[in-house]
Design a protein around this motif. Sequence first.
Motif, PDB file in Angstrom:
ATOM      1  N   ASP A 140       0.850  -1.186   0.000  1.00  0.00           N
ATOM      2  CA  ASP A 140       0.000   0.000   0.000  1.00  0.00           C
ATOM      3  C   ASP A 140       0.886   1.236   0.000  1.00  0.00           C
ATOM      4  N   GLY A 141       0.915   1.929  -1.114  1.00  0.00           N
ATOM      5  CA  GLY A 141       1.808   3.079  -1.214  1.00  0.00           C
ATOM      6  C   GLY A 141       3.258   2.622  -1.055  1.00  0.00           C
ATOM      7  N   PRO A 142       4.153   3.555  -0.763  1.00  0.00           N
ATOM      8  CA  PRO A 142       5.566   3.186  -0.622  1.00  0.00           C
ATOM      9  C   PRO A 142       5.855   2.641   0.773  1.00  0.00           C
ATOM     10  N   THR A 143       5.119   1.591   1.178  1.00  0.00           N
ATOM     11  CA  THR A 143       5.306   1.025   2.521  1.00  0.00           C
ATOM     12  C   THR A 143       5.357  -0.495   2.421  1.00  0.00           C
ATOM     13  N   ASP A 144       5.730  -1.126   3.520  1.00  0.00           N
ATOM     14  CA  ASP A 144       5.738  -2.590   3.557  1.00  0.00           C
ATOM     15  C   ASP A 144       4.422  -3.137   4.095  1.00  0.00           C
ATOM     16  N   ALA A 145       3.429  -2.281   4.234  1.00  0.00           N
ATOM     17  CA  ALA A 145       2.130  -2.719   4.741  1.00  0.00           C
ATOM     18  C   ALA A 145       1.142  -2.834   3.584  1.00  0.00           C
ATOM     19  N   ALA A 146       0.148  -3.704   3.750  1.00  0.00           N
ATOM     20  CA  ALA A 146      -0.904  -3.858   2.752  1.00  0.00           C
ATOM     21  C   ALA A 146      -2.120  -3.009   3.100  1.00  0.00           C
ATOM     22  N   GLY A 147      -2.162  -2.536   4.338  1.00  0.00           N
ATOM     23  CA  GLY A 147      -3.315  -1.758   4.769  1.00  0.00           C
ATOM     24  C   GLY A 147      -3.330  -1.697   6.280  1.00  0.00           C
ATOM     25  N   ALA A 148      -4.516  -1.451   6.832  1.00  0.00           N
ATOM     26  CA  ALA A 148      -4.605  -1.321   8.283  1.00  0.00           C
ATOM     27  C   ALA A 148      -6.019  -1.618   8.750  1.00  0.00           C
ATOM     28  N   ILE A 149      -6.119  -1.848  10.061  1.00  0.00           N
ATOM     29  CA  ILE A 149      -7.409  -2.123  10.702  1.00  0.00           C
ATOM     30  C   ILE A 149      -7.766  -0.964  11.621  1.00  0.00           C
TER      31      ILE A 149
END
Lengths: 453, 453
Positions: free
Chosen positions: B390-399
């Motif tokens: 998700d964007g320039p990050t190592d995350a796919a999203g958030a809760i």
Amino acid sequence: MSIFDSRLLKSGETKERRERVLPILSAALDAVDPINAVKRHMSLEDNELHIGHRVYDLNKYRNIYVIGGGKAGGSMAKAIEEILGHHVTAGLINTKYGHRADTKTVRINEAGHPIPDAAGMRGASQMVDIAADATEGDLVICLISGGGSALMTLPVEGISVADMEALTSALLRCGAAINEINSIRKHLSQIKGGNLSRLAYPAEVVSLILSDVVGSPLDVIASGPTVPDSSSFAQAHGIVERYGLLDELPSSIVQHLSQGKEGTIPETPKEGDAVFSKTYNLVIASNEVAARAAIAKAKNLGFDTLLLSTFVEGEAREVAQAFSAIAKEIVHSGQPVSRPACVVAGGETTVTIRGEGKGGRNQELALAAAIQIEGLDEALIVALATDGTDGPTDAAGAIADGSTLRRAGAKGLSAREHLANNDSYHFFEPLGDLIITGPTNTNVNDLTFVLVF
Amino acid sequence: MSIFDSRLLKSGETKERRERVLPILSAALDAVDPINAVKRHMSLEDNELHIGHRVYDLNKYRNIYVIGGGKAGGSMAKAIEEILGHHVTAGLINTKYGHRADTKTVRINEAGHPIPDAAGMRGASQMVDIAADATEGDLVICLISGGGSALMTLPVEGISVADMEALTSALLRCGAAINEINSIRKHLSQIKGGNLSRLAYPAEVVSLILSDVVGSPLDVIASGPTVPDSSSFAQAHGIVERYGLLDELPSSIVQHLSQGKEGTIPETPKEGDAVFSKTYNLVIASNEVAARAAIAKAKNLGFDTLLLSTFVEGEAREVAQAFSAIAKEIVHSGQPVSRPACVVAGGETTVTIRGEGKGGRNQELALAAAIQIEGLDEALIVALATDGTDGPTDAAGAIADGSTLRRAGAKGLSAREHLANNDSYHFFEPLGDLIITGPTNTNVNDLTFVLVF
């Protein structure tokens, strides 16, 4: 249906569709018409007054007073008189200039809105007298509608309206949240924050509420004159302190809050106080009531329906994208409802003004939707301000459909340019796609209708 | 489920809820995994190759070639080899650097993305040779996935990639719409706009498409190499003319469009052309496939479900308001679905960057939602980029849930400040509420889940 501009009925297929849509809009508006709303929730049979699911035996009541404030107050009072006739002892309603109604016993006092004026203060003061004089065996009917907060303004002794204005602007400048501002206001008012119920106690109080606040929180609508206050003087004082306003605010205000904090002045009435055992708050019209009426009518007309939400907020053109996304999915897959589909949503959007055009949040929503559903011939999106006045225009909203951009193009109108200039009115006006109802005398915010045929 | 960071499972009630949510997310991702997706749509039984609802008798085919481009191309090719084994004659797939896969016969050519490079051009050129060599009695399987447009770039003879870049930037500068840009590109490409089908004709072509375009329009995904083109050379030339670019663009481009307009160069293949009687386009994974898989899993877990839309676009923080409005209505009235409720929506939002923080559109959506549903303890909103990035990050999203702001406050984090600074990553990271999946090897845009327990 007759309330709509006949130009909305185009020729051909579009006409047939609009003839199915307009009754849905009418049903929504009818349900929240102040007179209809009062009469649906109140009736008199054999001296028994039925209000909501309660019954008041008029043989037991000596006086019935009618007080309150709001733009629908005149119409509501008139409905009350039609139901109660000679049972009404006396009353006074503050309403906005130009919102007079033809009542017999209840005096309709026209006053300033949204800025309170001397006429409004005089009216509010008389309301307070009526409530204070009412006692055991009396019934006080309080009528609250849009504008009620400004129209029921009466600060405690020693605090002027100018002081209150200084307070509000200082708090807004500090970035205070609206609930922070309201909890301070409730502690400076003779009416708000449950104070009206306390004044009337031990008389019975019935508040009939026409809600113009998204989600209809009772303690927020007109700052809850007949509703328990969950905030305290200590909190109100703490907010002022936290924003570093103790030295800046009018001393009358700081002094009152300090005295309240120290316990010299009684708190606003709280949940569980005896006062509220004699108070009945009833929302008789709200966005939800309008949305449900629209849904019922649409079902009746053969639509598969979905009540999406009555809590819609956000930038109008972005909200339009969400509604358009639903229209596209219905066309694509018959989800979340199958065709013919009618999705109803309510709330109140906002418009960030960047251009110099003329429009309102509903017209702008419709304009943005028209761009999104261009060519999607099965789809139609209507955005409607239930008070009949969308922004500073004579329109209540507009209708967008898959053919809007094509028809606009033929007239040399660019949807994107009009949207960029916040000029939705001048986009829809030449197309004959504005919804013109005139003032509806009610206000339960906005409704959006997504239809797919 | 194991793909998720175990920190997502908090203690207490939240843990129990998240244990119910994560399998729904997993089901969505599993359904669009490239290997799963190929295998669900393709099987070999008794020398009969079943693809979608078609059957190809392998006794009748001499050669089977596998070509195509996209980030999932390696995985898709591997799945094809596992199904077809020695039946695969040869093949070449262009994929992004770092997306190699372990194939036997099909060569996986790593190349530049999003900017095409020489390696990509060489690969695309070899694809064109394979397609051109294929003939009656051959089967060409074309694998298209996210990034396919850049990874299948091959301008016609005489036009360089630099010319194409000059074209694109000139058109963007003039405010040309993306479909205008694409119709010009299709007329300058050896592959796009149905040209790949024409090259392969009279061989049979099967395109297996993993869609990363909202709504999955076949002619838009990778600019439709095997799909009829609805635009003409005359239109492409007209667009360039209308924007006044005839003198500014590289002469190679203007000359090619002029020749095409005059009929010296053949048009892109159109709907109804014989070419397409031998082409079968099949979307094997898309946002809709993922959303439906999530819905099926949620139903299975006892949720009342609603597939809201797979066409969601707009500013992330505004879209969050719409989803939050639905959560509020479910809590308030059990509309549009009753509790426990799971609403699934798909699409791709955008973020207007105003701050200097770190984040992505999904994390920002979740952050804005957290503010909206503060204190709404029954609600939980998850935003997920299906590619895991998700964007320039190592995350796919958030809760986000009703307790997010409370938990953040305890750590001294302000949701509003992080949102104002587009700094969603650093808001959710300390809370352990980022969704970390690592690259999923697929991309069907984003999914949002609104759950109310």
